[in-house]
Design a protein around this motif. Structure first.
Motif, PDB file in Angstrom:
ATOM      1  N   MET A  68       0.823  -1.215   0.000  1.00 47.10           N
ATOM      2  CA  MET A  68       0.000   0.000   0.000  1.00 47.10           C
ATOM      3  C   MET A  68       0.852   1.258   0.000  1.00 47.10           C
ATOM      4  O   MET A  68       0.451   2.288  -0.502  1.00 47.10           O
ATOM      5  CB  MET A  68      -0.886   0.019   1.251  1.00 47.10           C
ATOM      6  CG  MET A  68      -2.123  -0.812   1.152  1.00 47.10           C
ATOM      7  SD  MET A  68      -3.154  -0.513   2.581  1.00 47.10           S
ATOM      8  CE  MET A  68      -2.346  -1.497   3.821  1.00 47.10           C
ATOM      9  N   ARG A  69       2.013   1.162   0.602  1.00 51.87           N
ATOM     10  CA  ARG A  69       2.852   2.346   0.745  1.00 51.87           C
ATOM     11  C   ARG A  69       3.746   2.549  -0.472  1.00 51.87           C
ATOM     12  O   ARG A  69       3.935   3.669  -0.945  1.00 51.87           O
ATOM     13  CB  ARG A  69       3.705   2.206   2.015  1.00 51.87           C
ATOM     14  CG  ARG A  69       4.699   3.312   2.270  1.00 51.87           C
ATOM     15  CD  ARG A  69       3.969   4.618   2.563  1.00 51.87           C
ATOM     16  NE  ARG A  69       4.902   5.720   2.817  1.00 51.87           N
ATOM     17  CZ  ARG A  69       5.620   6.319   1.880  1.00 51.87           C
ATOM     18  NH1 ARG A  69       5.546   5.920   0.626  1.00 51.87           N
ATOM     19  NH2 ARG A  69       6.428   7.317   2.199  1.00 51.87           N
ATOM     20  N   PHE A  70       4.277   1.456  -1.019  1.00 52.18           N
ATOM     21  CA  PHE A  70       5.318   1.601  -2.043  1.00 52.18           C
ATOM     22  C   PHE A  70       4.896   1.169  -3.443  1.00 52.18           C
ATOM     23  O   PHE A  70       5.543   1.521  -4.410  1.00 52.18           O
ATOM     24  CB  PHE A  70       6.570   0.817  -1.637  1.00 52.18           C
ATOM     25  CG  PHE A  70       7.277   1.415  -0.454  1.00 52.18           C
ATOM     26  CD1 PHE A  70       8.086   2.544  -0.620  1.00 52.18           C
ATOM     27  CD2 PHE A  70       7.120   0.879   0.810  1.00 52.18           C
ATOM     28  CE1 PHE A  70       8.725   3.110   0.472  1.00 52.18           C
ATOM     29  CE2 PHE A  70       7.762   1.448   1.899  1.00 52.18           C
ATOM     30  CZ  PHE A  70       8.562   2.567   1.744  1.00 52.18           C
ATOM     31  N   VAL A  71       3.846   0.366  -3.567  1.00 51.28           N
ATOM     32  CA  VAL A  71       3.490  -0.157  -4.896  1.00 51.28           C
ATOM     33  C   VAL A  71       2.148   0.395  -5.376  1.00 51.28           C
ATOM     34  O   VAL A  71       2.067   1.110  -6.369  1.00 51.28           O
ATOM     35  CB  VAL A  71       3.450  -1.697  -4.893  1.00 51.28           C
ATOM     36  CG1 VAL A  71       3.048  -2.222  -6.283  1.00 51.28           C
ATOM     37  CG2 VAL A  71       4.813  -2.251  -4.489  1.00 51.28           C
ATOM     38  N   ASP A  72       1.117   0.103  -4.645  1.00 50.30           N
ATOM     39  CA  ASP A  72      -0.231   0.459  -5.075  1.00 50.30           C
ATOM     40  C   ASP A  72      -0.844   1.328  -3.986  1.00 50.30           C
ATOM     41  O   ASP A  72      -1.517   0.838  -3.091  1.00 50.30           O
ATOM     42  CB  ASP A  72      -1.036  -0.838  -5.278  1.00 50.30           C
ATOM     43  CG  ASP A  72      -2.426  -0.542  -5.835  1.00 50.30           C
ATOM     44  OD1 ASP A  72      -2.658   0.612  -6.269  1.00 50.30           O
ATOM     45  OD2 ASP A  72      -3.268  -1.452  -5.800  1.00 50.30           O
ATOM     46  N   ARG A  73      -0.575   2.624  -4.047  1.00 47.39           N
ATOM     47  CA  ARG A  73      -0.905   3.500  -2.925  1.00 47.39           C
ATOM     48  C   ARG A  73      -2.401   3.547  -2.677  1.00 47.39           C
ATOM     49  O   ARG A  73      -3.199   3.702  -3.591  1.00 47.39           O
ATOM     50  CB  ARG A  73      -0.344   4.891  -3.153  1.00 47.39           C
ATOM     51  CG  ARG A  73       1.179   4.907  -3.122  1.00 47.39           C
ATOM     52  CD  ARG A  73       1.708   6.298  -3.046  1.00 47.39           C
ATOM     53  NE  ARG A  73       1.559   6.822  -1.709  1.00 47.39           N
ATOM     54  CZ  ARG A  73       2.581   7.254  -0.968  1.00 47.39           C
ATOM     55  NH1 ARG A  73       3.798   7.232  -1.454  1.00 47.39           N
ATOM     56  NH2 ARG A  73       2.368   7.723   0.236  1.00 47.39           N
ATOM     57  N   VAL A  74      -2.755   3.444  -1.406  1.00 45.61           N
ATOM     58  CA  VAL A  74      -4.156   3.436  -1.023  1.00 45.61           C
ATOM     59  C   VAL A  74      -4.589   4.881  -0.745  1.00 45.61           C
ATOM     60  O   VAL A  74      -3.755   5.766  -0.517  1.00 45.61           O
ATOM     61  CB  VAL A  74      -4.342   2.539   0.217  1.00 45.61           C
ATOM     62  CG1 VAL A  74      -3.745   3.206   1.438  1.00 45.61           C
ATOM     63  CG2 VAL A  74      -5.800   2.201   0.440  1.00 45.61           C
ATOM     64  N   ASP A  75      -5.880   5.115  -0.793  1.00 47.20           N
ATOM     65  CA  ASP A  75      -6.437   6.435  -0.474  1.00 47.20           C
ATOM     66  C   ASP A  75      -6.408   6.613   1.040  1.00 47.20           C
ATOM     67  O   ASP A  75      -7.381   6.367   1.749  1.00 47.20           O
ATOM     68  CB  ASP A  75      -7.868   6.502  -1.013  1.00 47.20           C
ATOM     69  CG  ASP A  75      -8.568   7.791  -0.605  1.00 47.20           C
ATOM     70  OD1 ASP A  75      -7.889   8.696  -0.051  1.00 47.20           O
ATOM     71  OD2 ASP A  75      -9.782   7.873  -0.822  1.00 47.20           O
ATOM     72  N   ILE A  76      -5.250   7.037   1.521  1.00 55.48           N
ATOM     73  CA  ILE A  76      -4.998   7.002   2.963  1.00 55.48           C
ATOM     74  C   ILE A  76      -5.843   8.032   3.715  1.00 55.48           C
ATOM     75  O   ILE A  76      -6.156   7.845   4.895  1.00 55.48           O
ATOM     76  CB  ILE A  76      -3.479   7.170   3.241  1.00 55.48           C
ATOM     77  CG1 ILE A  76      -3.149   6.723   4.667  1.00 55.48           C
ATOM     78  CG2 ILE A  76      -3.037   8.584   2.988  1.00 55.48           C
ATOM     79  CD1 ILE A  76      -3.331   5.256   4.896  1.00 55.48           C
ATOM     80  N   ILE A  77      -6.234   9.104   3.022  1.00 53.94           N
ATOM     81  CA  ILE A  77      -7.068  10.127   3.671  1.00 53.94           C
ATOM     82  C   ILE A  77      -8.406   9.522   4.092  1.00 53.94           C
ATOM     83  O   ILE A  77      -8.876   9.718   5.210  1.00 53.94           O
ATOM     84  CB  ILE A  77      -7.321  11.320   2.708  1.00 53.94           C
ATOM     85  CG1 ILE A  77      -5.993  11.886   2.184  1.00 53.94           C
ATOM     86  CG2 ILE A  77      -8.149  12.398   3.409  1.00 53.94           C
ATOM     87  CD1 ILE A  77      -5.137  12.541   3.238  1.00 53.94           C
ATOM     88  N   THR A  78      -8.981   8.736   3.184  1.00 59.04           N
ATOM     89  CA  THR A  78     -10.265   8.092   3.489  1.00 59.04           C
ATOM     90  C   THR A  78     -10.106   7.068   4.604  1.00 59.04           C
ATOM     91  O   THR A  78     -10.944   6.952   5.495  1.00 59.04           O
ATOM     92  CB  THR A  78     -10.814   7.390   2.227  1.00 59.04           C
ATOM     93  OG1 THR A  78     -10.806   8.321   1.147  1.00 59.04           O
ATOM     94  CG2 THR A  78     -12.223   6.886   2.456  1.00 59.04           C
ATOM     95  N   VAL A  79      -8.990   6.317   4.559  1.00 60.15           N
ATOM     96  CA  VAL A  79      -8.743   5.315   5.606  1.00 60.15           C
ATOM     97  C   VAL A  79      -8.649   6.003   6.955  1.00 60.15           C
ATOM     98  O   VAL A  79      -9.242   5.567   7.944  1.00 60.15           O
ATOM     99  CB  VAL A  79      -7.451   4.519   5.318  1.00 60.15           C
ATOM    100  CG1 VAL A  79      -7.141   3.576   6.468  1.00 60.15           C
ATOM    101  CG2 VAL A  79      -7.579   3.749   4.015  1.00 60.15           C
TER     102      VAL A  79
END
Lengths: 245, 505
Positions: free
Chosen positions: A161-172
């Motif tokens: 999630m951090r280095f390859v396929d970034r997640v929508d961290i704001i929503t998380v």
């Protein structure tokens, strides 16, 4: 990018259940350890002769894994790198549970990000030893392998999630902040996120009923937490004192 | 020349890790106690019909009464740090002699009946039913552990295998499977006062003979008093000191030391035993009853101090447990440690300059010292942590010119068991004892090669007996094991003693 309502509901239930199991289970275990008497003085000597000495001994064990270092350099190296990396990673994760990021969490941020690799590296080393060293393979049950794989899974999905396929961290983050206020929001339908959170839920649930109990139990180990003063101070358990009547 | 057995392990260094030899020691078990050994201790004479319920009940009870047992059942992560630390594993290669594997023989049953995972997913966590085969396996492998606690030194959590072994033996005894050797001996202590079953009259005659021996040798009358009321010091020493070699020579050393220090002392026939096999069978009540004999003897004789002779597990019980089991000792002189070790007494007097030594008397001995497990890891001497290592070495160096330590990873807190501790000093376990001694013997051979060491000193009755039996198998004479106070006895020049020069004049 938005979140998905149903996913939010499912994971909210899982998280509440896991938190309850973890909290209650751990509290019950710790209560049991604290209330079970130690009938005899059994510190492994040479042992400290004062409480502060015992605190220092415990600190060296918990922070540096002193006895493990004396025992086996490979297990120590992999185990220590894993545990210390895990602390950095955990500290970094605090940012998802506070509205404003605390200053010391900010400082830990860059270290915590890369510590994820340290975690997985350490765990992989421990797994390699479990598989390749005859003695350790002999003592391993399926759960011993699965525990390592579980935490490796958490680490790898997090790194993805951090280095390859970034997640929508704001929503998380807003989802997590919501959970803490009993407001269930939407969760992104990101496969790595769902795997990551799902494995964390499992880890929380099995914590109080597995060997992960070593974390609280280490502080209750009589061979390490007792003061060496039996001649100076009489030590007696309540049930043993009743024998004297 | 000593007889050399070919069946003993050859190691290139003391801690060499063997290849796993599954089942190598399976089925080895000491004789099971007969009803006449079990019943006087309050244990059932033979396997009870409801053994399964009784065993699980006892397991639950011990987990409730002993934090160590409860915590150590739960917390092992199977990291493997202990797997190469047991002398019995190193000597036999049997994987069930790896400490974690030994613990798991019992832990697997605990999991099955007392944990969520073990109840519902036994295959996942390695949980198993309690069967008669499991009881047999417990009896076998929990009597291949000398409760020496070397493994726990290296455990990241200090998990103490001895606590698990003791609990397992206690559970076994409670369902009717006791150990003959230990239980028979405990019965003798309750009845007569010592492990050997030596009654007061015989003990008195023995001590008189020893007094004569000292007088013949030195020309000085040195007393070894028995049951003398009003003496200052009660000496509690293993009964082997009255009868076995090289133990007796140590007793002569204590007598000379007390004589020169000018203190009054006595042995008690009622408490003529320092050893406490209640520890070995893991039974608090037995250990307490044996300890209370010392308290009663001290009160009856009106002594002011208690001093322990050279005995390893006795000193663990004396130092760490006596105050708990038989205290408080408010009737004794509080200016001295209660109890005090003979080594603390002797070293204290050496520092005061009480004794005159002729160190050359020990020149035929090139010495090393074997730290006994219970002294090293379960007790202390003097004011400082680690005094249990320093004081015996200080005393040896005060009376010997040649002293060399064995490799550091086999001494101090990392010391190796002699192979006969924890209630295993019985002929029916000779094979195990021989193999279990091989790491220590290999360390000894190293200092023999490097420094020409000829003799090893110990301060434990079990170590001394064990080594005098197994050393011949490793190419040493049986008298290569000596008491520390034997060396003191050799070197001390008693006041008024004729020296050889004077005798010639």
């Amino acid at each position: 990018m938005g979140g998905v309502r149903l996913l939010g509901m499912i994971y909210a239930l899982l998280f509440y259940a896991a938190t309850l199991l973890l909290g209650v289970g751990l509290a019950m275990k710790i209560r049991k350890y604290a209330r079970t008497p130690a009938p005899l003085k059994i510190p492994l000597t040479p042992a400290p002769t004062s409480r502060s000495g015992v605190a220092l001994r415990m600190f060296r064990e918990v922070v540096f894994f002193e006895s493990l270092f004396k025992s086996n350099k490979w297990i120590w190296a992999f185990g220590w790198v894993f545990h210390m990396s895990m602390w950095l990673v955990l500290i970094r994760h605090i940012r998802y549970f506070t509205t404003d990021v605390w200053w010391w969490v900010e400082i830990a941020q860059p270290f915590g990000t890369y510590a994820g690799f340290g975690m997985v590296f350490g765990l992989a080393g421990l797994l390699a030893r479990r598989v390749s060293v005859e003695r350790i393979r002999y003592i391993s049950a399926p759960s011993d392998y699965l525990m390592l794989l579980l935490i490796i899974g958490i680490g790898v999905s997090g790194l993805m999630m951090r280095f390859v396929d970034r997640v929508d961290i704001i929503t998380v983050k807003s989802y997590m902040l919501g959970l803490m206020r009993l407001q269930i929001g939407d969760l992104p339908a990101d496969p790595f996120l769902l795997i990551h959170l799902g494995l964390v839920v499992i880890l929380m649930m099995i914590f109080p009923i597995s060997k992960l109990l070593h974390a609280p139990a280490v502080f209750f180990s009589p061979s390490r937490n007792q003061v060496d003063n039996p001649r100076e101070k009489r030590h007696i358990a309540a049930w043993a004192a009743r024998l004297e009547k | 020349m000593a007889d050399v057995d070919t069946d003993i392990p050859r190691m290139s260094h003391p801690l060499e890790i063997p290849k796993l030899a599954c089942g190598a020691m399976a089925g080895l078990a000491p004789f099971i106690a007969k009803p006449e050994h079990q019943e006087p201790l309050g244990f059932p004479g033979e396997l009870v019909p409801d053994w399964k319920e009784k065993a699980l009940e006892k397991m639950a009870e011990l987990a409730d009464k002993n934090r160590a047992f409860q915590v150590y059942l739960d917390m092992c992560v199977k990291c493997g740090a202990c797997t190469d630390k047991c002398h019995y594993f190193l000597g036999t290669g049997d994987p069930k002699n790896m400490p974690v594997a030994r613990q798991d023989l019992l832990r697997s049953v605990y999991r099955r009946y007392f944990t969520f995972a073990g109840k519902y997913f036994p295959w996942l966590v390695g949980a198993r039913d309690l069967t008669e085969d499991v009881l047999q396996e417990w009896y076998s492998y929990y009597h291949q552990c000398s409760e020496c606690r070397r493994c726990s030194v290296f455990c990241p959590y200090g998990i103490d295998t001895a606590e698990i072994t003791m609990a397992a033996r206690d559970i076994l005894a409670h369902v009717g499977i006791g150990m003959k050797y230990s239980n028979e001996i405990i019965g003798k202590v309750h009845k007569i006062g010592n492990n050997l079953g030596l009654p007061q009259k015989a003990l008195g005659a023995t001590l008189e003979d020893l007094e004569e021996d000292i007088e013949d040798e030195t020309g000085v009358s040195v007393r070894i008093p028995l049951d003398e009321k009003g003496a200052d010091i009660l000496l509690v020493t293993p009964s082997a000191d009255f009868f076995a070699e090289p133990h007796i020579d140590g007793l002569l050393g204590y007598a000379k030391v007390f004589h020169e220090a000018g203190v009054s002392w006595t042995v008690s026939s009622y408490a003529s035993e320092a050893a406490n096999f209640g520890l070995f069978i893991g039974n608090y009540e037995q250990m307490r009853e044996i300890s209370l004999r010392i308290r009663k003897a001290a009160i009856d004789l009106g002594v002011k101090r208690i001093v322990f002779g050279e005995c390893g597990h006795a000193w663990r019980v004396g130092y760490s447990f006596l105050n708990t089991l038989a205290g408080p000792f408010d009737f004794l002189d509080q200016n001295y440690p209660i109890p005090q070790h003979i080594m603390e007494f002797t070293w204290g007097e050496i520092q005061k300059g009480t004794f005159k030594f002729d160190k050359s008397k020990n020149d035929e001995y090139r010495m090393t010292y074997h730290d006994s497990c219970n002294v090293a890891r379960g007790s202390r001497m003097g004011d400082q942590p680690g005094g249990q290592f320093e004081l015996p070495r200080n005393v040896i160096k005060a009376v010997c010119n040649y002293y060399y330590d064995m490799p550091r990873e086999t001494t101090h807190e990392s010391t190796l068991c002699c192979g006969g501790g924890g209630g295993l000093l019985t002929d029916d376990l000779m094979d195990l004892r021989t193999k279990g001694a091989s790491p220590r013997m290999t360390a000894l051979q190293q200092v023999t090669e490097e420094h020409g060491v000829t003799h090893m000193a110990a301060i434990c009755a079990i170590c001394k007996t064990q080594f005098s039996k197994v050393m011949p198998k490793y190419g040493y004479e049986m008298d290569s094991i000596v008491s520390v106070h034997q060396l003191v006895s050799n070197a001390i020049i008693l006041t008024g003693q004729k020296t050889e020069d004077e005798a010639e004049e």
